[in-house]
Design an enzyme around this catalytic site. Structure first.
Site, PDB file in Angstrom:
ATOM      1  N   CYS A  66       0.844  -1.293   0.025  1.00 33.77           N
ATOM      2  CA  CYS A  66       0.215   0.044  -0.101  1.00 33.77           C
ATOM      3  C   CYS A  66       0.960   1.299  -0.056  1.00 33.77           C
ATOM      4  O   CYS A  66       1.511   1.445   0.855  1.00 33.77           O
ATOM      5  CB  CYS A  66      -0.952   0.022   1.327  1.00 33.77           C
ATOM      6  SG  CYS A  66      -2.198   1.432   1.165  1.00 33.77           S
ATOM      7  N   ARG A  69      -0.273   4.639   2.791  1.00 29.92           N
ATOM      8  CA  ARG A  69      -0.061   4.480   4.263  1.00 29.92           C
ATOM      9  C   ARG A  69      -0.186   5.647   5.339  1.00 29.92           C
ATOM     10  O   ARG A  69       0.007   5.733   6.386  1.00 29.92           O
ATOM     11  CB  ARG A  69       0.748   3.427   4.472  1.00 29.92           C
ATOM     12  CG  ARG A  69       0.522   1.957   4.164  1.00 29.92           C
ATOM     13  CD  ARG A  69       1.545   0.960   4.473  1.00 29.92           C
ATOM     14  NE  ARG A  69       2.455   0.919   3.632  1.00 29.92           N
ATOM     15  CZ  ARG A  69       3.818   0.235   3.520  1.00 29.92           C
ATOM     16  NH1 ARG A  69       4.065  -0.266   4.681  1.00 29.92           N
ATOM     17  NH2 ARG A  69       4.408  -0.018   2.742  1.00 29.92           N
ATOM     18  N   TRP A 237      -9.619   5.885  -0.780  1.00 26.05           N
ATOM     19  CA  TRP A 237      -9.904   6.557  -2.223  1.00 26.05           C
ATOM     20  C   TRP A 237      -9.163   6.023  -3.052  1.00 26.05           C
ATOM     21  O   TRP A 237      -7.965   5.257  -2.934  1.00 26.05           O
ATOM     22  CB  TRP A 237      -9.844   8.142  -2.032  1.00 26.05           C
ATOM     23  CG  TRP A 237      -8.579   8.544  -1.359  1.00 26.05           C
ATOM     24  CD1 TRP A 237      -7.446   8.847  -2.065  1.00 26.05           C
ATOM     25  CD2 TRP A 237      -8.480   9.032  -0.013  1.00 26.05           C
ATOM     26  NE1 TRP A 237      -6.494   9.220  -1.345  1.00 26.05           N
ATOM     27  CE2 TRP A 237      -6.938   9.942   0.083  1.00 26.05           C
ATOM     28  CE3 TRP A 237      -9.169   9.314   0.798  1.00 26.05           C
ATOM     29  CZ2 TRP A 237      -6.388  10.135   1.008  1.00 26.05           C
ATOM     30  CZ3 TRP A 237      -8.749   9.622   2.149  1.00 26.05           C
ATOM     31  CH2 TRP A 237      -7.471  10.159   2.108  1.00 26.05           C
ATOM     32  N   GLU A 242      -5.098   3.414 -11.002  1.00 29.10           N
ATOM     33  CA  GLU A 242      -5.867   2.004 -10.705  1.00 29.10           C
ATOM     34  C   GLU A 242      -7.055   1.917 -11.679  1.00 29.10           C
ATOM     35  O   GLU A 242      -7.258   0.961 -12.214  1.00 29.10           O
ATOM     36  CB  GLU A 242      -6.400   1.983  -9.123  1.00 29.10           C
ATOM     37  CG  GLU A 242      -5.392   1.999  -8.010  1.00 29.10           C
ATOM     38  CD  GLU A 242      -6.092   1.826  -6.708  1.00 29.10           C
ATOM     39  OE1 GLU A 242      -6.584   0.861  -6.430  1.00 29.10           O
ATOM     40  OE2 GLU A 242      -6.219   2.834  -6.119  1.00 29.10           O
TER      41      GLU A 242
HETATM   42  C1  HEM Z   1      -6.594   6.352   1.806  1.00 33.68           C
HETATM   43  C2  HEM Z   1      -6.151   6.109   0.410  1.00 33.68           C
HETATM   44  C3  HEM Z   1      -5.623   4.854   0.074  1.00 33.68           C
HETATM   45  C4  HEM Z   1      -4.924   4.802  -1.233  1.00 33.68           C
HETATM   46  C5  HEM Z   1      -4.746   6.058  -2.246  1.00 33.68           C
HETATM   47  C6  HEM Z   1      -4.330   3.392  -1.224  1.00 33.68           C
HETATM   48  C7  HEM Z   1      -3.655   2.892  -2.302  1.00 33.68           C
HETATM   49  C8  HEM Z   1      -3.557   1.556  -2.661  1.00 33.68           C
HETATM   50  C9  HEM Z   1      -3.120   1.190  -3.886  1.00 33.68           C
HETATM   51  C10 HEM Z   1      -2.775   2.006  -5.380  1.00 33.68           C
HETATM   52  C11 HEM Z   1      -2.797  -0.336  -3.782  1.00 33.68           C
HETATM   53  C12 HEM Z   1      -2.354  -1.144  -4.987  1.00 33.68           C
HETATM   54  C13 HEM Z   1      -3.879  -1.598  -5.329  1.00 33.68           C
HETATM   55  C14 HEM Z   1      -3.486  -2.425  -6.813  1.00 33.68           C
HETATM   56  O1  HEM Z   1      -2.444  -2.283  -7.219  1.00 33.68           O
HETATM   57  O2  HEM Z   1      -4.655  -3.287  -7.202  1.00 33.68           O
HETATM   58  C15 HEM Z   1      -3.167  -0.626  -2.496  1.00 33.68           C
HETATM   59  C16 HEM Z   1      -3.073  -1.590  -1.904  1.00 33.68           C
HETATM   60  C17 HEM Z   1      -3.304  -2.197  -0.510  1.00 33.68           C
HETATM   61  N1  HEM Z   1      -3.947  -0.955   0.408  1.00 33.68           N
HETATM   62 FE1  HEM Z   1      -4.030   0.866   0.064  1.00 33.68          FE
HETATM   63  N2  HEM Z   1      -4.633   2.743  -0.310  1.00 33.68           N
HETATM   64  C18 HEM Z   1      -5.530   3.512   0.697  1.00 33.68           C
HETATM   65  C19 HEM Z   1      -6.071   3.000   1.666  1.00 33.68           C
HETATM   66  C20 HEM Z   1      -5.928   1.931   2.306  1.00 33.68           C
HETATM   67  C21 HEM Z   1      -6.546   1.467   3.531  1.00 33.68           C
HETATM   68  C22 HEM Z   1      -7.533   2.460   4.523  1.00 33.68           C
HETATM   69  C23 HEM Z   1      -6.552   0.052   3.911  1.00 33.68           C
HETATM   70  C24 HEM Z   1      -6.654  -0.795   4.893  1.00 33.68           C
HETATM   71  C25 HEM Z   1      -7.108  -0.543   5.876  1.00 33.68           C
HETATM   72  C26 HEM Z   1      -5.426  -0.167   2.641  1.00 33.68           C
HETATM   73  C27 HEM Z   1      -4.795  -1.388   2.645  1.00 33.68           C
HETATM   74  C28 HEM Z   1      -4.107  -1.811   1.561  1.00 33.68           C
HETATM   75  C29 HEM Z   1      -3.742  -3.383   1.581  1.00 33.68           C
HETATM   76  C30 HEM Z   1      -4.231  -4.486   2.029  1.00 33.68           C
HETATM   77  C31 HEM Z   1      -3.309  -3.514  -0.183  1.00 33.68           C
HETATM   78  C32 HEM Z   1      -2.782  -4.530  -0.806  1.00 33.68           C
HETATM   79  C33 HEM Z   1      -4.180  -5.217  -1.485  1.00 33.68           C
HETATM   80  C34 HEM Z   1      -3.689  -6.727  -2.162  1.00 33.68           C
HETATM   81  O3  HEM Z   1      -2.506  -7.357  -1.774  1.00 33.68           O
HETATM   82  O4  HEM Z   1      -4.241  -7.099  -2.979  1.00 33.68           O
HETATM   83  N3  HEM Z   1      -5.151   0.950   1.894  1.00 33.68           N
HETATM   84  N4  HEM Z   1      -3.540   0.723  -1.924  1.00 33.68           N
HETATM   85  N1  LIG Z   2      -7.177   2.430  -3.363  1.00 29.32           N
HETATM   86  C1  LIG Z   2      -7.586   1.331  -3.135  1.00 29.32           C
HETATM   87  N2  LIG Z   2      -7.095   0.297  -3.844  1.00 29.32           N
HETATM   88  C2  LIG Z   2      -6.837  -1.148  -3.374  1.00 29.32           C
HETATM   89  C3  LIG Z   2      -6.397  -1.373  -2.220  1.00 29.32           C
HETATM   90  C4  LIG Z   2      -6.153  -2.747  -2.001  1.00 29.32           C
HETATM   91  C5  LIG Z   2      -6.726  -3.687  -3.163  1.00 29.32           C
HETATM   92  C6  LIG Z   2      -7.156  -3.466  -4.190  1.00 29.32           C
HETATM   93  C7  LIG Z   2      -7.389  -4.102  -5.438  1.00 29.32           C
HETATM   94  O1  LIG Z   2      -6.433  -5.273  -5.516  1.00 29.32           O
HETATM   95  C8  LIG Z   2      -6.950  -6.353  -6.501  1.00 29.32           C
HETATM   96  C9  LIG Z   2      -6.168  -7.549  -6.267  1.00 29.32           C
HETATM   97  C10 LIG Z   2      -4.853  -7.227  -6.795  1.00 29.32           C
HETATM   98  N3  LIG Z   2      -4.854  -6.268  -7.674  1.00 29.32           N
HETATM   99  C11 LIG Z   2      -6.165  -5.823  -7.843  1.00 29.32           C
HETATM  100  C12 LIG Z   2      -7.287  -2.158  -4.515  1.00 29.32           C
HETATM  101  C13 LIG Z   2      -8.333   0.969  -1.889  1.00 29.32           C
HETATM  102  C14 LIG Z   2      -9.172  -0.094  -1.678  1.00 29.32           C
HETATM  103  C15 LIG Z   2      -9.533  -0.127  -0.219  1.00 29.32           C
HETATM  104  C16 LIG Z   2      -8.985   0.647   0.661  1.00 29.32           C
HETATM  105  S1  LIG Z   2      -7.652   1.522  -0.469  1.00 29.32           S
END
Ligand code: HEM
Ligand SMILES: N/C(=N/c1cccc(CO[C@@H]2CCNC2)c1)c1cccs1
Length: 362
Positions: A66, A69, A237, A242
């Protein structure tokens, strides 16, 4: 037994982190004794609301993939551990969508249902995200989101029928303790959707393209102190890439780059005209401008990268190591323009954290 010893070890580690980070060391011993007693007597223990909320935030802080963070402490936490039957769960999910959307000024929020434990089946949410578009296999190709084809078929098997457009919102599907999966449409007055248009060019040749405003991940497992919260939907958000560089651009998603390139008058006959790169940039400009126009929170990948740099500095100052997964942290558009691209990241897994449900440790 082994399970209880393992649970006690994990619980002890989390409670030490919790009390140390919040300056509550003087209460640690008493809390450890209570938890030790509960695990011995009942095989499990219960988090206080404060432990649950802080654990969910630290799990975000520990999410190696993420980039968002920096705001880990600002997430709001709804304790829905007492909610077990399906219609109450649906109501809770609808409330999450409404409250987090907040008229476009999106609030990071997690709703946490009861953890898995031996004597009762926890609520399970079948959706990958609470809002996502359906995908239909038709004789002349896939209509909608190819990533949703399987789940769409499961919804149809449960009796759901979509309109058949490329942007049909899928229903919520949950399975409560009684094991029978139920579905329910999301009332469309609480759904925020953003029509996507380029500020100056007709890049979709008049086709209506839109995306939902709030990404709410609902298929990951939140592990805190050895307890598994298998239903804990969370949202932030979007980062524009994405939607603009993956969901609408991937060949095995909406595959819109050829259309956008045509509409921009680019020469798509040869790869070396970099028509894909030019179409990508304009598609991402369209996404960011459209969300801004609609008053819906979104962040561009350059701003998100800067925010992540602040997060890294802040963590360093607090003596904590920032772990991360490089391949996920770099944005899919212009990755080498970010500082992330030019440094290594330690992908060690810290806990609490969010995991895929599939590799749930049973
Ligand atoms: C507040 C704005 C946030 C933004 C802009 C953001 C952005 C992102 C992005 C761009 C990814 C990669 C997703 C992908 O490539 O499919 C990601 C992954 C992730 N985010 Fe964040 N995030 C945010 C908030 C959060 C929150 C609130 C949580 C959990 C409480 C979180 C937990 C995660 C996790 C666990 C992943 C990995 C998901 C996976 O392994 O498939 N994020 N985030
Ligand atoms: N912006 C975000 N993006 C993502 C965060 C976590 C996971 C994903 C989607 O993950 C899918 C599984 C692997 N790639 C696509 C998107 C958030 C979703 C919920 C909180 S922030």
């Amino acid at each position: 037994n082994y399970d209880q010893e393992q649970l006690w070890k994990e619980a002890g580690q989390f409670l030490q982190l919790y009390h140390r980070e919040l300056g509550l060391e003087d209460q640690l011993e008493a809390r450890l004794q209570t938890v030790r007693h509960d695990i011995e007597k009942t095989g499990t223990y219960e988090h206080t609301y404060e432990e649950l909320a802080y654990g969910a935030k630290v799990a975000w802080r520990n999410s190696n993939r993420c980039i968002g963070r920096l705001f880990w402490e600002r997430m709001e936490v709804i304790d829905a551990r007492s909610v077990t039957n399906s219609e109450e769960v649906f109501a809770q999910l609808i409330e999450h969508i409404r409250y987090a959307g907040n008229g476009g000024k999106i609030k990071p929020l997690i709703t946490i249902f009861a953890p898995a434990n031996n004597d009762h089946q926890p609520v399970k949410i079948w959706n990958h995200q609470l809002m996502r578009y359906a995908g239909y296999e038709t004789e002349n190709g896939i209509v909608g989101d190819p990533a949703s084809v399987t789940f769409t078929k499961q919804c149809q098997k449960l009796g759901w029928t979509g309109k058949g457009t490329a942007f049909d919102l899928l229903p919520l599907v949950i399975q409560d303790g009684h094991g029978k999966p139920e579905w329910m449409e999301i009332p469309n007055n609480i759904v925020i959707e953003v029509p996507i248009n380029h500020p100056t060019e007709d890049i979709f040749a008049g086709h209506d393209v839109k995306w939902y405003g709030v990404p709410i991940i609902s298929d990951m497992r939140l592990e805190i102190g050895g307890l598994n919260y298998v239903a804990a939907p969370f949202n932030g958000w979007y980062m524009g890439t994405e939607i603009g560089a993956r969901n609408l651009a991937d060949e095995n998603r909406y595959n819109l780059l050829p259309l956008v390139a045509e509409q921009l008058g680019l020469n798509t006959k040869h790869l070396n005209t970099l028509w894909k790169d030019r179409a990508l940039v304009e598609l991402n400009v369209a996404v960011l401008e459209s969300f801004k126009q609609a008053g819906v929170s979104i962040v561009d990948h350059h701003t998100a990268t800067k925010q992540f740099a602040v997060f890294e500095k802040q963590e360093q100052k607090l003596g904590r190591t920032v772990t991360g997964k490089w391949a996920w942290l770099i944005p899919p558009l212009s990755p080498a323009t970010t500082h992330i691209f030019h440094k290594p990241y330690d992908n060690s897994i810290q806990k609490p954290n969010y995991f895929y449900s599939t590799n749930k440790v049973l």
